[in-house]
Motif scaffolding. Sequence first.
Motif, PDB file in Angstrom:
ATOM      1  N   THR A 506       0.795  -1.188  -0.054  1.00 28.80           N
ATOM      2  CA  THR A 506       0.031  -0.083  -0.024  1.00 28.80           C
ATOM      3  C   THR A 506       0.791   1.349  -0.026  1.00 28.80           C
ATOM      4  O   THR A 506       2.042   1.359   0.293  1.00 28.80           O
ATOM      5  N   LEU A 507       0.159   2.520  -0.379  1.00 29.82           N
ATOM      6  CA  LEU A 507       0.784   3.578  -0.441  1.00 29.82           C
ATOM      7  C   LEU A 507       1.260   3.831   1.061  1.00 29.82           C
ATOM      8  O   LEU A 507       2.149   4.479   1.343  1.00 29.82           O
ATOM      9  N   TYR A 508       0.416   3.588   1.982  1.00 29.69           N
ATOM     10  CA  TYR A 508       0.435   3.908   3.396  1.00 29.69           C
ATOM     11  C   TYR A 508       1.739   3.504   4.074  1.00 29.69           C
ATOM     12  O   TYR A 508       2.685   3.797   4.517  1.00 29.69           O
ATOM     13  N   ARG A 524       6.007  11.077  -6.169  1.00 30.28           N
ATOM     14  CA  ARG A 524       4.853  11.095  -5.195  1.00 30.28           C
ATOM     15  C   ARG A 524       3.797  12.016  -6.151  1.00 30.28           C
ATOM     16  O   ARG A 524       2.818  11.450  -6.161  1.00 30.28           O
ATOM     17  N   THR A 531      -3.801   8.225  -8.833  1.00 30.24           N
ATOM     18  CA  THR A 531      -5.145   8.038  -7.904  1.00 30.24           C
ATOM     19  C   THR A 531      -5.789   9.150  -8.291  1.00 30.24           C
ATOM     20  O   THR A 531      -7.292   8.459  -8.511  1.00 30.24           O
ATOM     21  N   LYS A 552      -8.186   6.642   1.290  1.00 29.43           N
ATOM     22  CA  LYS A 552      -6.772   6.712   1.907  1.00 29.43           C
ATOM     23  C   LYS A 552      -5.816   6.086   1.513  1.00 29.43           C
ATOM     24  O   LYS A 552      -5.911   5.227   0.588  1.00 29.43           O
ATOM     25  N   THR A 553      -4.480   6.436   2.128  1.00 28.16           N
ATOM     26  CA  THR A 553      -3.266   5.706   1.652  1.00 28.16           C
ATOM     27  C   THR A 553      -3.224   4.405   1.673  1.00 28.16           C
ATOM     28  O   THR A 553      -2.622   3.807   1.008  1.00 28.16           O
ATOM     29  N   SER A 554      -4.091   3.609   2.780  1.00 26.63           N
ATOM     30  CA  SER A 554      -3.974   2.373   2.761  1.00 26.63           C
ATOM     31  C   SER A 554      -4.920   1.551   1.823  1.00 26.63           C
ATOM     32  O   SER A 554      -4.867   0.384   1.744  1.00 26.63           O
ATOM     33  N   VAL A 615      -4.742  12.656   1.463  1.00 25.28           N
ATOM     34  CA  VAL A 615      -3.771  11.835   0.760  1.00 25.28           C
ATOM     35  C   VAL A 615      -2.532  12.522   0.165  1.00 25.28           C
ATOM     36  O   VAL A 615      -1.466  12.446   0.292  1.00 25.28           O
ATOM     37  N   GLU A 618      -0.266  13.909   3.041  1.00 23.81           N
ATOM     38  CA  GLU A 618       0.525  12.640   3.285  1.00 23.81           C
ATOM     39  C   GLU A 618       1.862  12.461   2.417  1.00 23.81           C
ATOM     40  O   GLU A 618       2.893  12.328   2.778  1.00 23.81           O
ATOM     41  N   LEU A 619       1.495  12.790   1.389  1.00 28.56           N
ATOM     42  CA  LEU A 619       2.712  12.512   0.278  1.00 28.56           C
ATOM     43  C   LEU A 619       3.628  14.083   0.428  1.00 28.56           C
ATOM     44  O   LEU A 619       4.888  13.770   0.366  1.00 28.56           O
TER      45      LEU A 619
END
Length: 751
Positions: A506-508, A524, A531, A552-554, A615, A618-619
């Motif tokens: 995952t991205l998370y 990124r 996405t 979400k990232t997950s 998201v 977070e990146l």
Amino acid sequence: MPLPLIILALSAWPAAAAAAAAMQPSDTCLRRCGDVEIPYPFGVGSGCHLETGDWTFKMSCNRTDDGRLRVYNYEIEVVDFSVQRGQLRIYNSINPWCYNATTAAMNDQSNWWYDMSITNFRINDALNRFTVVGCNSLAYIRSLNDTADGRYMTGCMSMCPGAGQLQNGSCAGVGCCQTAIPSGLNAYNVSFEEKFNTSGIAGFSPCSYAVLLETAEFDFRTTYVTTEEFMVATGGQVPLVLDWAIGNKTCEEAKRNASAYACVSDNSECVDSKYGRGRGYLCNCSAGYEGNPYLLDGCQDINECEDKRFRYPCSVPGTCANTPGGFICACSDTTTGNAYNGTCWDTKSQLGWKIAIGVSTGVVVLIVAVSCVYMIHQKRRLAKIKREHFRQHGGLLLFEEMKSRQGLSFTLFTQDELEHATNRFDERNVIGRGGNGTVYKGTTKDNAVVAIKRCRLAASERQKKEFGKEMLILSQINHRNIVKLYGCCLEVEVPMLVYKYMPNGTLYRLIHGAPAPRIPFAARVRIAHQTAEALAYLHSWASPPIIHGDVKTSNILLDEDYTAKVSDFGASTLAPTDAAQFVTFVQGTCGYLDPEYMRTCRLTDKSDVYSFGVVLLELLTCRKALNLEELEEEKYLSSQFLLVVRENRLEEILDPQIKSEQNIEVLEQVGELAKQCLEISGDRRPSMREVAEELDRLSKLSQHPWGQHKSEELVSLLDGSPFADSEIELSSSIRNVSISDSAYLGIRSPR
């Protein structure tokens, strides 16, 4: 070289729609020209095509010359038709601009333009892209008529930092670039920016090319830049997809005039044009029928029992009976059971045999009889349980969808197959756990590596429908950035889905995993853009539109090439068609939930935009969306970000790595986009399509010299990174090139 000019500026055809629309072509009409089949309402010659007051359906065929089909008598060659999708594919001319060694300068540009304004053709904005091939090449495409947002102009620039940076199949600004076009476009012209030309690198790349083409039919080759192969291989023409419609009325308006109504087949239905009111309509065969709805008796019943496109629909062979628009599964008169999803058995003969054996053999026969009764009871109970599981997990809904959408099918895995693939669901094969179930890595019998989602036991009817909802949603979408669904297993207590396995997790995990990741900024932005493209597809192109509901990232997976794949549609919903539709409960993930959604209990596509904004943060920051260990005012990343932005302290929250490799102006533009996504009011947030277009621009901008720090530390940073090969090595020959934003971006001028 002949001038690539196609002009259809012709006087209007005399109106004759009323009587001609219902007219049917005679058997003598030409239905094939060369290799192209000509389906009605298109035709060649008087009385062979649908008359709507323009030249949309009038074709011409020169059988004595080249045998090519064209739109009326003009140089627009037809590739093929699709009556079902309302589309037409034609050949579009490539526009070259070359260096002339004799004059030591670029050749004069021609006025390339294309006008379909007198027909009901529209250029499909989802399947076509404006494409530029060459070095130091900046080209524009401008609308010749007003779109919904006024006159439109956009373009893209193709650079060549160095010969070693050209890569087959990659059209991201190095040797090749592509950009989207607006919807409803039917006339445009193309031109090159003359201050950016190939004269400086004529020995390496003597020509530049610009053309609007079908994206799926274009595969960039490095030799297109260094040689004339692009023109030679294509003959100077590439496919372009056009949408068409009947007349300029809606379905409701067209039905009022029965003599002009084009949907003449008994089993047909009308669909309004996707380009809006007054842009015409299309005809489709009803569910369970196929053929040509524009012909009398053109829509014929599909025999699901014999058609090889459908897997055998009944569980018991020989029990399928075709019906108009469908089929039934029925056991014979001498048997009983469930032929649709069970078994048929002869209960009378079994019972007579049991009685006879019971009389002749006494107690032994009695035991056998009791055993048989028990087995029958167990079989019925098992069949009932399987039917109930099948219904609860959305099997009936999926089966009806497969009937209505011809060709929609999945692999139905058995429980034994999935247990064998996962070594009986060994805990060592667990690769993820979520609110809707556990995901295992497995290998099927044909050695395909898959991810198997085993849903949790549901305590309520709502939770039981979550699995069916995700399965139905995934069955309707097909996008390169949405996780691929291979099949499912329904006849078990715990339903299961089988996806393509994503080896990079995952991205998370990529952002927050240990040790701390070193992710280049360009990678990124690329993941964010992919996405956004997936979510924009769900919102704008899925039919009906789909709201993900838990971005979400997950829930963003990464394949072997670190390409983003949106997953987990357990919280998804179809976009509401009534403004009064509300949800009775709020679901999602803390830290990503739209505050407007929590306040109004109304899930909209702008709720996904808000979650995507988190998201994006977070990146940018490599911080978690929700950190319960922080102080109250710093628990939520979105709140912390908005605070520092208001105080002009953006650099304090950014990940130090990207600050060292990227100009602050680019980072501020990404931050501004995230801020727009996090607006409290959903109406003030951009759409996902607008977000995707902006990220596409920022992705290209970040890869050019003016968007990067030229430091040896960046090269060192990328060593050993999985994204190292995706970074652009800057050629010293173009390090000082600059370009204004207006020349690089898509521009919309006022009406």
